[in-house]
Each structure stands twice: as C-alpha cells, then as structure tokens.
Motif scaffolding. Structure first.
Motif, PDB file in Angstrom:
ATOM      1  N   ARG A 144       0.832  -1.206   0.000  1.00 57.42           N
ATOM      2  CA  ARG A 144       0.000   0.000   0.000  1.00 57.42           C
ATOM      3  C   ARG A 144       0.869   1.259   0.000  1.00 57.42           C
ATOM      4  O   ARG A 144       0.555   2.238  -0.682  1.00 57.42           O
ATOM      5  N   GLU A 145       1.955   1.231   0.758  1.00 54.97           N
ATOM      6  CA  GLU A 145       2.868   2.384   0.757  1.00 54.97           C
ATOM      7  C   GLU A 145       3.462   2.607  -0.618  1.00 54.97           C
ATOM      8  O   GLU A 145       3.613   3.749  -1.074  1.00 54.97           O
ATOM      9  N   ASP A 147       2.013   1.791  -3.446  1.00 52.84           N
ATOM     10  CA  ASP A 147       0.932   2.319  -4.286  1.00 52.84           C
ATOM     11  C   ASP A 147       0.789   3.822  -4.101  1.00 52.84           C
ATOM     12  O   ASP A 147       0.672   4.578  -5.079  1.00 52.84           O
ATOM     13  N   VAL A 148       0.791   4.259  -2.848  1.00 50.91           N
ATOM     14  CA  VAL A 148       0.633   5.684  -2.542  1.00 50.91           C
ATOM     15  C   VAL A 148       1.806   6.484  -3.103  1.00 50.91           C
ATOM     16  O   VAL A 148       1.615   7.515  -3.758  1.00 50.91           O
ATOM     17  N   VAL A 158      -2.763  14.649  -2.990  1.00 51.76           N
ATOM     18  CA  VAL A 158      -3.225  13.783  -1.905  1.00 51.76           C
ATOM     19  C   VAL A 158      -4.680  13.401  -2.120  1.00 51.76           C
ATOM     20  O   VAL A 158      -5.069  12.234  -1.940  1.00 51.76           O
ATOM     21  N   ILE A 161      -4.910  10.855  -4.957  1.00 49.07           N
ATOM     22  CA  ILE A 161      -4.433   9.536  -4.522  1.00 49.07           C
ATOM     23  C   ILE A 161      -5.491   8.856  -3.660  1.00 49.07           C
ATOM     24  O   ILE A 161      -5.768   7.657  -3.812  1.00 49.07           O
ATOM     25  N   ALA A 162      -6.092   9.626  -2.769  1.00 48.06           N
ATOM     26  CA  ALA A 162      -7.142   9.082  -1.900  1.00 48.06           C
ATOM     27  C   ALA A 162      -8.294   8.531  -2.735  1.00 48.06           C
ATOM     28  O   ALA A 162      -8.805   7.433  -2.464  1.00 48.06           O
ATOM     29  N   LEU A 165      -7.309   5.236  -4.608  1.00 45.07           N
ATOM     30  CA  LEU A 165      -7.093   4.059  -3.765  1.00 45.07           C
ATOM     31  C   LEU A 165      -8.212   3.839  -2.747  1.00 45.07           C
ATOM     32  O   LEU A 165      -8.109   2.949  -1.892  1.00 45.07           O
ATOM     33  N   VAL A 172      -3.852   8.890   3.478  1.00 42.80           N
ATOM     34  CA  VAL A 172      -2.803   9.064   2.465  1.00 42.80           C
ATOM     35  C   VAL A 172      -1.636   9.855   3.051  1.00 42.80           C
ATOM     36  O   VAL A 172      -0.469   9.508   2.864  1.00 42.80           O
ATOM     37  N   TYR A 175       0.359   7.624   5.273  1.00 40.76           N
ATOM     38  CA  TYR A 175       1.212   6.731   4.491  1.00 40.76           C
ATOM     39  C   TYR A 175       2.463   7.461   3.999  1.00 40.76           C
ATOM     40  O   TYR A 175       3.581   6.948   4.094  1.00 40.76           O
ATOM     41  N   LEU A 176       2.272   8.658   3.485  1.00 40.54           N
ATOM     42  CA  LEU A 176       3.403   9.426   2.959  1.00 40.54           C
ATOM     43  C   LEU A 176       4.398   9.773   4.068  1.00 40.54           C
ATOM     44  O   LEU A 176       5.609   9.683   3.869  1.00 40.54           O
TER      45      LEU A 176
END
Length: 201
Positions: A144-145, A147-148, A158, A161-162, A165, A172, A175-176
């Motif tokens: 997942r990290e 993917d982000v 952001v 991306i949200a 996914l 998000v 994760y970043l």
C-alpha cells in the motif's frame, strides 16, 4: 596538516562543517564547494588530502562529482556523509574507491576522528550503514505504501491519490509520512527519488 575540501550543495552545511573543523590545529579546510562546481581543474588546483562529500543531493551532480574527484586525484581520499543508507549515490560511492562513509547523524568529534583515521590510511564504513548494506536493498515499503508513493511520483495530489485508492486524505498523508520516515528522506520528493533509484516502486 590535513588539507580538506568540503563538497555539499547546502551552503549552511558547508559553512557549519568549515567552522567546526577550523578549530583543529591539524585540519585545514582549503575549499567549500557545491557538487555542480566540481571540475577536473578545480580538483587539481586544491591539492587536498581528503574530500568530504555530502551524498544527499538531488540529481546526478553528486555522482559526477565523485567520478571527477576519484579520477582526477587518485591519491586523494574521499569521506562520504549520508543520511540515506539505500541511495544510488551511496552505491556509486562504494564502487568509486571512497575510503570512508559516515552518517550525518554523527557528532563533530566523530567526524574529526574519522578525518584523522582516513588521513592515516584507514578505510571504514560506520556500523549502522554497513549493517544496512549487508541487509541489502530489500524493499522496506508495504504494498500500500508503494501504491501511494507511486501515485505521488506520477504527480497526483493527496486528494487524487485518496480517490484512486479509496482512502481518506488523512490516511494518504499518514502513508506518505511513514514512507518518508522509513526511507530517511527529507521530503516527499526526496522519498520518491530514493525509492525510484532503489527500484522500490
């Protein structure tokens, strides 16, 4: 007298290192330059014993600088400083006759001691960095990290991306932040650069 050239793109870092080393009777900083300014003529003119090189630079200028230094001054030692144990610049340095590698988390006394050891002909890598190298460049990021960060590398915001996914914007951002901490990066762009160079995306 140990003659030293400081190579770092951050002016503040160059200045701070220069001031810290200037109080030592056996150390003399003869030049402070950015990596893009390293040229065969400049390297030849310095007649230095050690080049202290900051590896944490965006772009290819640091690898070019390392190539120039090691080819132009075969008898000159290079002590590399880094905060990122899995960077392409570090791999390049290790393959380029760099004599020592030290973490930028070290204290001034550690750096001074390392310079004297290098000047005496020693070769070493700080234990924490050596351990990371021995472990290899295994991908520290979860699926997942990745993917982000991959979407961030593609230029998505952001919010975008949200949406892609099916996550919240807060998730998000978390994760970043986690990725930046894991990689030891200074920013999102730095994390993207490091992960791309290490083939983690």
């Amino acid at each position: 007298m140990i003659r030293i050239v400081l190579v770092a793109d951050a002016n503040l870092l160059r200045t701070a290192l220069g001031m810290a080393l200037s109080h030592q009777d056996d150390l003399q900083v003869v030049a402070e330059i950015a990596s893009v300014d390293v040229s065969p003529a400049l390297v030849e003119a310095q007649d230095a014993d050690i080049f202290v090189v900051d590896l944490d630079v965006l772009g290819a200028s640091i690898t070019d600088a390392l190539d120039t230094i090691t080819k132009q001054q075969e008898d000159c030692a290079v002590l590399a400083l880094t905060a990122v144990c899995a960077s392409a610049a570090l791999r390049h340095a290790l393959g380029n006759r760099v004599r020592a590698v030290l973490s930028k988390e070290c204290g001034v006394a550690d750096l001074i001691g390392a310079l004297r050891r290098v000047a005496a002909g020693e070769r070493f890598i700080e234990p924490a960095i050596a351990a990371a190298i021995v472990r290899g460049n295994s991908n520290p990021l979860t699926l997942r990290e990745r993917d982000v960060l991959r979407l961030a590398a593609e230029g998505l915001s952001v919010r975008e991306i949200a949406g892609a996914l099916f996550l919240t914007t807060g998730t998000v951002r978390t994760y970043l932040s986690t990725v930046i901490r894991k990689i030891g990066a200074r920013s999102r762009l730095d994390a993207i650069r490091t992960a791309t160079q290490a083939n983690w995306l």
